[in-house]
Design a protein around this motif. Structure first.
Motif, PDB file in Angstrom:
ATOM      1  N   THR A  84      14.486  -9.193  44.576  1.00 58.46           N
ATOM      2  CA  THR A  84      13.788  -7.714  44.527  1.00 58.46           C
ATOM      3  C   THR A  84      14.592  -6.986  46.403  1.00 58.46           C
ATOM      4  O   THR A  84      14.667  -6.259  46.081  1.00 58.46           O
ATOM      5  N   LEU A  85      14.997  -8.541  47.095  1.00 57.11           N
ATOM      6  CA  LEU A  85      15.607  -8.136  48.054  1.00 57.11           C
ATOM      7  C   LEU A  85      16.629  -6.924  47.563  1.00 57.11           C
ATOM      8  O   LEU A  85      17.454  -6.654  48.600  1.00 57.11           O
ATOM      9  N   PHE A  86      17.715  -7.595  46.673  1.00 56.28           N
ATOM     10  CA  PHE A  86      19.222  -7.427  46.224  1.00 56.28           C
ATOM     11  C   PHE A  86      19.445  -6.472  46.101  1.00 56.28           C
ATOM     12  O   PHE A  86      19.606  -5.278  45.620  1.00 56.28           O
ATOM     13  N   ILE A  87      18.189  -5.986  45.659  1.00 60.15           N
ATOM     14  CA  ILE A  87      18.009  -4.834  44.390  1.00 60.15           C
ATOM     15  C   ILE A  87      17.436  -3.184  45.855  1.00 60.15           C
ATOM     16  O   ILE A  87      18.201  -2.312  46.036  1.00 60.15           O
ATOM     17  N   VAL A  88      16.879  -4.182  46.393  1.00 58.36           N
ATOM     18  CA  VAL A  88      16.881  -2.758  47.743  1.00 58.36           C
ATOM     19  C   VAL A  88      18.113  -2.406  48.694  1.00 58.36           C
ATOM     20  O   VAL A  88      17.730  -1.331  48.900  1.00 58.36           O
ATOM     21  N   ILE A  89      18.392  -4.009  49.135  1.00 51.77           N
ATOM     22  CA  ILE A  89      19.216  -3.560  49.779  1.00 51.77           C
ATOM     23  C   ILE A  89      20.759  -2.674  48.592  1.00 51.77           C
ATOM     24  O   ILE A  89      21.085  -1.591  49.257  1.00 51.77           O
ATOM     25  N   LEU A  90      21.137  -2.176  47.551  1.00 45.22           N
ATOM     26  CA  LEU A  90      21.751  -1.765  46.537  1.00 45.22           C
ATOM     27  C   LEU A  90      21.553   0.059  47.175  1.00 45.22           C
ATOM     28  O   LEU A  90      21.986   0.703  47.043  1.00 45.22           O
ATOM     29  N   VAL A  91      20.010  -0.295  47.402  1.00 46.34           N
ATOM     30  CA  VAL A  91      19.607   0.917  47.268  1.00 46.34           C
ATOM     31  C   VAL A  91      19.793   1.735  48.692  1.00 46.34           C
ATOM     32  O   VAL A  91      20.616   3.203  49.245  1.00 46.34           O
ATOM     33  N   VAL A  92      19.986   1.069  49.530  1.00 44.41           N
ATOM     34  CA  VAL A  92      20.247   1.624  50.788  1.00 44.41           C
ATOM     35  C   VAL A  92      21.633   1.664  50.992  1.00 44.41           C
ATOM     36  O   VAL A  92      22.232   2.750  51.933  1.00 44.41           O
ATOM     37  N   LEU A  93      22.328   0.457  50.574  1.00 43.14           N
ATOM     38  CA  LEU A  93      23.599   0.975  50.015  1.00 43.14           C
ATOM     39  C   LEU A  93      24.455   2.336  50.110  1.00 43.14           C
ATOM     40  O   LEU A  93      25.184   2.385  49.935  1.00 43.14           O
ATOM     41  N   SER A  94      23.270   2.122  48.949  1.00 43.05           N
ATOM     42  CA  SER A  94      24.404   3.669  47.697  1.00 43.05           C
ATOM     43  C   SER A  94      23.747   4.808  48.965  1.00 43.05           C
ATOM     44  O   SER A  94      24.874   5.954  48.988  1.00 43.05           O
ATOM     45  N   TYR A  95      22.307   5.007  49.223  1.00 38.56           N
ATOM     46  CA  TYR A  95      22.263   6.314  50.013  1.00 38.56           C
ATOM     47  C   TYR A  95      23.206   6.145  51.556  1.00 38.56           C
ATOM     48  O   TYR A  95      23.226   7.616  51.757  1.00 38.56           O
ATOM     49  N   ALA A  96      23.746   5.087  52.142  1.00 39.89           N
ATOM     50  CA  ALA A  96      24.772   4.874  52.982  1.00 39.89           C
ATOM     51  C   ALA A  96      26.382   5.730  52.795  1.00 39.89           C
ATOM     52  O   ALA A  96      26.840   6.521  53.291  1.00 39.89           O
ATOM     53  N   VAL A  97      26.210   5.492  51.966  1.00 35.51           N
ATOM     54  CA  VAL A  97      27.358   5.923  50.561  1.00 35.51           C
ATOM     55  C   VAL A  97      27.100   7.413  50.272  1.00 35.51           C
ATOM     56  O   VAL A  97      28.057   8.431  50.861  1.00 35.51           O
ATOM     57  N   LEU A  98      26.083   7.235  50.427  1.00 33.11           N
ATOM     58  CA  LEU A  98      25.811   9.427  50.508  1.00 33.11           C
ATOM     59  C   LEU A  98      26.139  10.319  51.284  1.00 33.11           C
ATOM     60  O   LEU A  98      26.451  10.798  50.939  1.00 33.11           O
ATOM     61  N   VAL A  99      25.959   9.208  52.012  1.00 31.68           N
ATOM     62  CA  VAL A  99      25.456   9.988  53.391  1.00 31.68           C
ATOM     63  C   VAL A  99      27.195  10.594  53.900  1.00 31.68           C
ATOM     64  O   VAL A  99      27.103  11.741  54.416  1.00 31.68           O
ATOM     65  N   LEU A 100      28.078   9.716  53.805  1.00 31.97           N
ATOM     66  CA  LEU A 100      29.319   9.606  54.332  1.00 31.97           C
ATOM     67  C   LEU A 100      30.163  10.424  53.410  1.00 31.97           C
ATOM     68  O   LEU A 100      30.416  10.806  54.091  1.00 31.97           O
ATOM     69  N   PHE A 101      30.170  10.570  52.403  1.00 35.48           N
ATOM     70  CA  PHE A 101      30.765  10.896  51.285  1.00 35.48           C
ATOM     71  C   PHE A 101      30.323  12.100  50.510  1.00 35.48           C
ATOM     72  O   PHE A 101      31.208  12.751  50.069  1.00 35.48           O
ATOM     73  N   SER A 102      28.999  12.444  50.750  1.00 34.42           N
ATOM     74  CA  SER A 102      28.859  13.573  49.963  1.00 34.42           C
ATOM     75  C   SER A 102      29.610  15.033  50.203  1.00 34.42           C
ATOM     76  O   SER A 102      29.472  15.808  49.727  1.00 34.42           O
ATOM     77  N   SER A 103      30.002  15.615  51.568  1.00 35.40           N
ATOM     78  CA  SER A 103      30.153  16.772  51.847  1.00 35.40           C
ATOM     79  C   SER A 103      32.370  16.247  51.625  1.00 35.40           C
ATOM     80  O   SER A 103      32.820  16.897  51.485  1.00 35.40           O
ATOM     81  N   SER A 104      32.617  15.137  51.105  1.00 35.37           N
ATOM     82  CA  SER A 104      34.469  14.852  51.147  1.00 35.37           C
ATOM     83  C   SER A 104      34.405  15.087  49.643  1.00 35.37           C
ATOM     84  O   SER A 104      35.813  15.665  49.128  1.00 35.37           O
ATOM     85  N   GLY A 105      33.275  15.488  49.000  1.00 35.84           N
ATOM     86  CA  GLY A 105      33.783  15.833  47.159  1.00 35.84           C
ATOM     87  C   GLY A 105      34.220  14.536  46.652  1.00 35.84           C
ATOM     88  O   GLY A 105      34.837  14.682  45.112  1.00 35.84           O
ATOM     89  N   LYS A 106      34.212  13.510  47.076  1.00 35.66           N
ATOM     90  CA  LYS A 106      34.381  12.112  46.032  1.00 35.66           C
ATOM     91  C   LYS A 106      32.969  11.484  46.711  1.00 35.66           C
ATOM     92  O   LYS A 106      33.317  10.205  46.574  1.00 35.66           O
ATOM     93  N   CYS A 107      32.292  11.167  46.614  1.00 31.29           N
ATOM     94  CA  CYS A 107      30.296  10.667  46.544  1.00 31.29           C
ATOM     95  C   CYS A 107      30.556   9.636  45.113  1.00 31.29           C
ATOM     96  O   CYS A 107      29.862   8.592  45.125  1.00 31.29           O
ATOM     97  N   GLY A 108      31.393  10.285  44.375  1.00 29.43           N
ATOM     98  CA  GLY A 108      30.658   9.529  43.185  1.00 29.43           C
ATOM     99  C   GLY A 108      31.546   8.475  42.497  1.00 29.43           C
ATOM    100  O   GLY A 108      31.596   7.232  42.060  1.00 29.43           O
ATOM    101  N   PRO A 109      33.398   8.542  42.605  1.00 27.21           N
ATOM    102  CA  PRO A 109      33.857   8.206  43.159  1.00 27.21           C
ATOM    103  C   PRO A 109      33.958   6.254  44.209  1.00 27.21           C
ATOM    104  O   PRO A 109      33.701   5.026  44.237  1.00 27.21           O
ATOM    105  N   ALA A 110      33.388   6.797  45.301  1.00 26.32           N
ATOM    106  CA  ALA A 110      33.311   6.314  45.919  1.00 26.32           C
ATOM    107  C   ALA A 110      31.893   5.410  45.754  1.00 26.32           C
ATOM    108  O   ALA A 110      31.798   4.298  46.447  1.00 26.32           O
ATOM    109  N   MET A 111      31.082   5.774  45.005  1.00 26.85           N
ATOM    110  CA  MET A 111      29.636   4.757  44.980  1.00 26.85           C
ATOM    111  C   MET A 111      29.695   3.688  44.031  1.00 26.85           C
ATOM    112  O   MET A 111      29.479   2.866  44.128  1.00 26.85           O
ATOM    113  N   ILE A 112      31.202   4.387  42.536  1.00 23.44           N
ATOM    114  CA  ILE A 112      31.610   3.358  41.911  1.00 23.44           C
ATOM    115  C   ILE A 112      32.083   2.424  42.307  1.00 23.44           C
ATOM    116  O   ILE A 112      31.513   1.044  42.084  1.00 23.44           O
ATOM    117  N   LEU A 113      32.783   2.672  43.588  1.00 24.21           N
ATOM    118  CA  LEU A 113      33.767   1.313  43.780  1.00 24.21           C
ATOM    119  C   LEU A 113      32.793   0.110  45.206  1.00 24.21           C
ATOM    120  O   LEU A 113      32.572  -0.690  44.717  1.00 24.21           O
TER     121      LEU A 113
END
Length: 308
Positions: A84-113
């Protein structure tokens, strides 16, 4: 020389006895154990989905989102224990990407990478093959959910969600283990859904089909392979067993989604076996095999890559 009637009768008797024994053996050593095992899984999965559905009726938004996250972590622990730890880490990591890139217009590609990097690191370096095999389905579902949020933010369809909404959507026990893929707007609408007679009928019919397909896949078709000496028959039955096991997973996710309030339309489908077994074209097979997956591929992969 005329055949002895008693010999014919004896052959018929032993033939009937053989099939009676085979049925009794299949019943006691396959059908009943499979039903018991599947029921134990259903009680955990559908029980949590029912709790989510009950909480949705309370209309306490922040509380229900928090409990969705909590119940999702509990669901992951019930099925995956320490992984379960890996699942939680992925969610936290994904939200961090969302916060960092949500205003850049590149949130989707950044999330995939970032998500793909996480998957490769876990699969190749961190997680054992046995554990990864257990959680990879949920990891893929999380990747689909988080990338859909990223691309929808880039397209202006969504405003960046807060941590409660994002974690509740990502970790909702309704779609965490078996799926199906649902979008964030679908998740929001599920909070306002109400049960009706048609939904209850759909749940009952999908549940019956889930039991039927798992029994066909696990008990009926393997016995046909054992009794048939024709290679083509064995090949067809093996392929059919794979398809029915997929139908079982699809119907299970369909029941979970319906209980949890994900009613996209009057009838909610995850799979359409009739269009797979008797297709009009290969394209119809690809669509009917997994309708939510097809929607994700078409919306967030095919249409997005066309712009590059």
């Amino acid at each position: 020389m005329e055949p002895d009637d008693s010999t014919n009768y004896q052959d018929d008797y032993y033939g009937d006895e053989y099939y009676d024994d085979m049925f009794e053996s299949t019943l006691h050593y396959c059908i009943l154990p499979v039903i018991a095992q599947v029921t134990s899984v259903f009680l955990k999965l559908f029980g949590l989905a029912a709790i989510v559905s009950i909480l949705n009726q309370l209309k306490w938004k922040k509380l229900t989102l928090s409990l969705d996250t909590t119940l999702g972590i509990l669901c992951a622990f019930l099925f995956y224990q320490s992984s379960t730890l890996f699942i939680v880490i992925l969610v936290v990591l994904s939200y961090a990407v969302l916060v960092l890139f949500s205003s850049s217009g590149k949130c989707g590609p950044a999330m995939i990478l970032v998500n793909l990097a996480f998957v490769f690191i876990c699969e190749l370096l961190v997680v054992s093959p046995e554990l990864w095999h257990q959680i990879r389905g949920t990891i893929i579902l999380l990747l689909m959910k988080t990338t859909s949020v990223g691309f929808d933010i880039d397209a202006g369809v969504l405003v960046p969600p807060d941590i409660l909404l994002f974690s509740g959507y990502s970790l909702s026990p309704v779609s965490l283990v078996f799926g199906p893929f649902v979008t964030l707007p679908d998740y929001r609408r599920s909070k306002d859904s109400k049960f009706d007679k048609k939904t209850l009928i759909s749940i009952c019919s999908s549940l019956c089909l889930a039991y039927l397909t798992v029994l066909i896949s696990s008990c009926v078709l393997p016995s046909l392979i054992d009794t048939s000496s024709y290679t083509l028959v064995q090949a067809y039955v093996t392929a059919m067993s794979f398809r029915t096991s997929h139908y079982f997973v699809s119907y299970t996710s369909q029941v979970s989604a319906l209980i949890g309030g994900f009613q996209h339309s009057e009838k909610f489908y995850v799979v359409q076996p009739s269009k797979v077994e008797i297709p009009k074209s290969m394209a119809s097979v690809a669509v009917a095999w997994n309708l939510p997956m097809h929607y994700w591929l078409k919306t967030y992969v095919y249409k997005k890559t066309r712009s590059y």
